[in-house]
Design a protein around this motif. Structure first.
Motif, PDB file in Angstrom:
ATOM      1  N   SER A 121      25.680  34.516  -5.771  1.00 40.01           N
ATOM      2  CA  SER A 121      26.738  34.157  -6.707  1.00 40.01           C
ATOM      3  C   SER A 121      27.966  35.009  -6.437  1.00 40.01           C
ATOM      4  CB  SER A 121      26.280  34.363  -8.162  1.00 40.01           C
ATOM      5  OG  SER A 121      25.980  35.728  -8.397  1.00 40.01           O
ATOM      6  N   VAL A 122      29.119  34.485  -6.818  1.00 38.42           N
ATOM      7  CA  VAL A 122      30.386  35.207  -6.751  1.00 38.42           C
ATOM      8  C   VAL A 122      31.042  35.088  -8.124  1.00 38.42           C
ATOM      9  CG1 VAL A 122      32.630  35.398  -5.633  1.00 38.42           C
ATOM     10  CG2 VAL A 122      30.654  34.631  -4.308  1.00 38.42           C
ATOM     11  N   ASP A 123      31.548  36.199  -8.647  1.00 38.23           N
ATOM     12  CA  ASP A 123      32.123  36.193  -9.980  1.00 38.23           C
ATOM     13  C   ASP A 123      33.511  36.851  -9.956  1.00 38.23           C
ATOM     14  OD1 ASP A 123      32.435  35.942 -12.731  1.00 38.23           O
ATOM     15  OD2 ASP A 123      31.394  37.839 -13.146  1.00 38.23           O
ATOM     16  N   PRO A 124      34.581  36.090 -10.248  1.00 34.90           N
ATOM     17  CA  PRO A 124      34.575  34.664 -10.578  1.00 34.90           C
ATOM     18  C   PRO A 124      34.545  33.795  -9.318  1.00 34.90           C
ATOM     19  CG  PRO A 124      36.807  35.506 -10.704  1.00 34.90           C
ATOM     20  CD  PRO A 124      35.931  36.697 -10.416  1.00 34.90           C
ATOM     21  N   ASP A 125      33.958  32.614  -9.442  1.00 33.44           N
ATOM     22  CA  ASP A 125      33.940  31.650  -8.345  1.00 33.44           C
ATOM     23  C   ASP A 125      35.217  30.816  -8.428  1.00 33.44           C
ATOM     24  OD1 ASP A 125      33.527  29.652  -6.519  1.00 33.44           O
ATOM     25  OD2 ASP A 125      31.591  28.999  -7.302  1.00 33.44           O
ATOM     26  N   TYR A 150      36.874  40.553  -7.646  1.00 30.32           N
ATOM     27  CA  TYR A 150      35.597  39.851  -7.780  1.00 30.32           C
ATOM     28  C   TYR A 150      34.431  40.770  -7.433  1.00 30.32           C
ATOM     29  CZ  TYR A 150      35.613  39.618  -2.659  1.00 30.32           C
ATOM     30  OH  TYR A 150      35.623  39.947  -1.327  1.00 30.32           O
ATOM     31  N   THR A 151      33.249  40.303  -7.768  1.00 29.78           N
ATOM     32  CA  THR A 151      31.989  40.916  -7.328  1.00 29.78           C
ATOM     33  C   THR A 151      31.089  39.799  -6.823  1.00 29.78           C
ATOM     34  OG1 THR A 151      31.045  40.750  -9.547  1.00 29.78           O
ATOM     35  CG2 THR A 151      32.106  42.841  -8.961  1.00 29.78           C
ATOM     36  N   TYR A 152      30.058  40.171  -6.098  1.00 31.00           N
ATOM     37  CA  TYR A 152      29.112  39.171  -5.614  1.00 31.00           C
ATOM     38  C   TYR A 152      27.704  39.752  -5.597  1.00 31.00           C
ATOM     39  CZ  TYR A 152      29.659  41.699  -1.180  1.00 31.00           C
ATOM     40  OH  TYR A 152      29.705  42.675  -0.212  1.00 31.00           O
TER      41      TYR A 152
END
Length: 410
Positions: free
Chosen positions: A192-196, A310-312
């Motif tokens: 996942s990536v946040d935000p996508d 972002y974070t992932y």
């Protein structure tokens, strides 16, 4: 006589037992190997600003990622029975809308990748896009990024280039055209990536722009211009390389490690992850795009307003530290190409509305296999003496993979 009959009967009984055991064995294997089947419900929506557009026909193709087996079904089918597995789904079709009372037909395509079908049922919600609704414009014609080997068999740097082509029938100006490299790799998918932001923008690791005041760099219909790393004649240092001294622009990072040719205009570096030299990913596992900022958008405003924080989470569950790069809105993009090793590609790192396919330099994610190769856009047809390059927003069909770079022939 009785002994012979008895022996024969025992022999026949033994044969029957063997046959029976064999049949049981086959039955057991058959039960173990039974393939689970799931019903895939299909919902299709058109992502478009065209009012009243309706799908009129088309074909869904479900390709099993592991077996490469393809299963087709015709629109407007609402479901399909498939063996459980991982699928890439493609839709190619037609749509119509009314303009001033006249019906207009358009081509429509869509793709959804890595669809995991299992558990008896799956709901597929497929978003499709209208192709080529805008005026013809610049396209990325060629991407040469692996470089070459020198005579000692070692990697030689500095001879990467991008060829951009005027695919229209009118003069276009290169002034202000943005070239970018994606931050994410097509061969490394995250949980996942946040935000996508993929439906909104491309996450970019480098953004550069052609200089000019608006009309300084005209490009004739059917003509190209070259962006490159070092605009020098590389053949002088490496006979296996190419002459880039006549390139139109070069990217130059102001550092002691980089080389600048003052006779060739430098691209305006908006942002680059590197503070020394910028080398396009030689494994060929990123996306590349060109675009234009809105006329009111300055470099300073872009830098201040379009950071991407972002974070992932990696596939093994490891969470990243906070990251900060930049984003380039999809509505500003003119052309995008996803490049990824054929055997190791995992996902497109742009919206499928920009590119529903991908192309490759090498089958595997290695520099050694990529050396001296490029991806090159195909010609669709000729308009007089002018070649019109194929542009369906699907790099799988638009590009020739593992091609010989055009400048090696000069």
């Amino acid at each position: 006589m009785n002994n012979k009959i008895e022996m024969k009967m025992k022999k026949n009984q033994l044969t029957m037992l063997v046959l029976f055991a064999t049949m049981l064995g086959f039955t057991a294997c058959s039960d173990d190997d039974k393939v689970s089947i799931s019903t895939v419900g299909i919902t299709t929506t058109v992502d478009t600003t065209i009012e009243g557009l309706q799908l009129t026909g088309g074909t869904y193709t479900f390709e099993n990622v592991n077996t490469s087996v393809k299963t087709d079904i015709t629109y407007p089918a609402q479901s399909i029975e498939l063996a459980d597995g991982l699928y890439n789904v493609t839709f190619i079709g037609k749509g119509t809308y009314s303009q001033n009372g006249t019906p207009v037909e358009v081509d429509v395509q869509g793709v959804q990748q890595n669809v995991a079908v299992s558990g008896g049922s799956y709901k597929l919600e497929l978003k499709v896009h209208v192709l080529n609704t805008g005026d013809p414009d610049f396209v990325i014609a060629e991407i040469f990024i692996p470089g070459t080997y020198n005579e000692a068999g070692k990697q030689y740097n500095g001879d990467q280039y991008i060829r951009i082509y005027n695919n229209s029938d009118k003069v276009l100006y290169a002034d202000g055209l943005i070239f970018m490299e994606s931050q994410f790799q097509t061969t490394q998918k995250y949980q996942s990536v946040d935000p996508d932001i993929m439906d909104e923008a491309i996450a970019v690791g480098s953004v550069v722009a052609v200089p000019g005041s608006g009309t300084d760099y005209p490009v004739q219909p059917g003509e190209s211009f070259i962006l490159c790393d070092n605009a020098i004649n590389h053949k002088e240092a490496n006979p296996n390389s190419i002459d880039l001294s006549k390139a139109n622009f070069e990217w130059y990072i102001e550092s002691k490690q980089d080389v600048d040719n003052p006779a060739v205009p430098n691209l305006d570096v908006y942002y680059c992850y590197s503070k020394t030299i910028w080398v396009l990913n030689k494994q060929g596992n990123r996306a590349y795009a060109i675009g234009r900022l809105p006329k009111s958008m300055t470099k300073e405003k872009y830098i201040s307003d379009y950071a991407y924080n972002y974070t992932y989470i990696m596939q093994n569950g490891t969470a990243s530290k906070p990251q900060s790069k930049y984003k380039f809105l999809n509505e500003w993009v003119i052309d995008a190409v996803n490049v990824g090793a054929s055997n190791e590609w995992q996902w497109n790192v742009t919206s499928t509305g920009l590119d529903m396919g991908h192309t490759y330099i090498g089958m595997n994610n290695t520099v050694a296999e990529n050396i001296g190769k490029c991806v090159m856009r195909k010609a669709a047809y000729k308009d007089g003496d002018r070649e019109v390059l194929q542009d369906t927003n699907n790099s799988t069909v638009d590009f020739t993979p593992a091609a010989t770079p055009s400048l090696f022939n000069k």
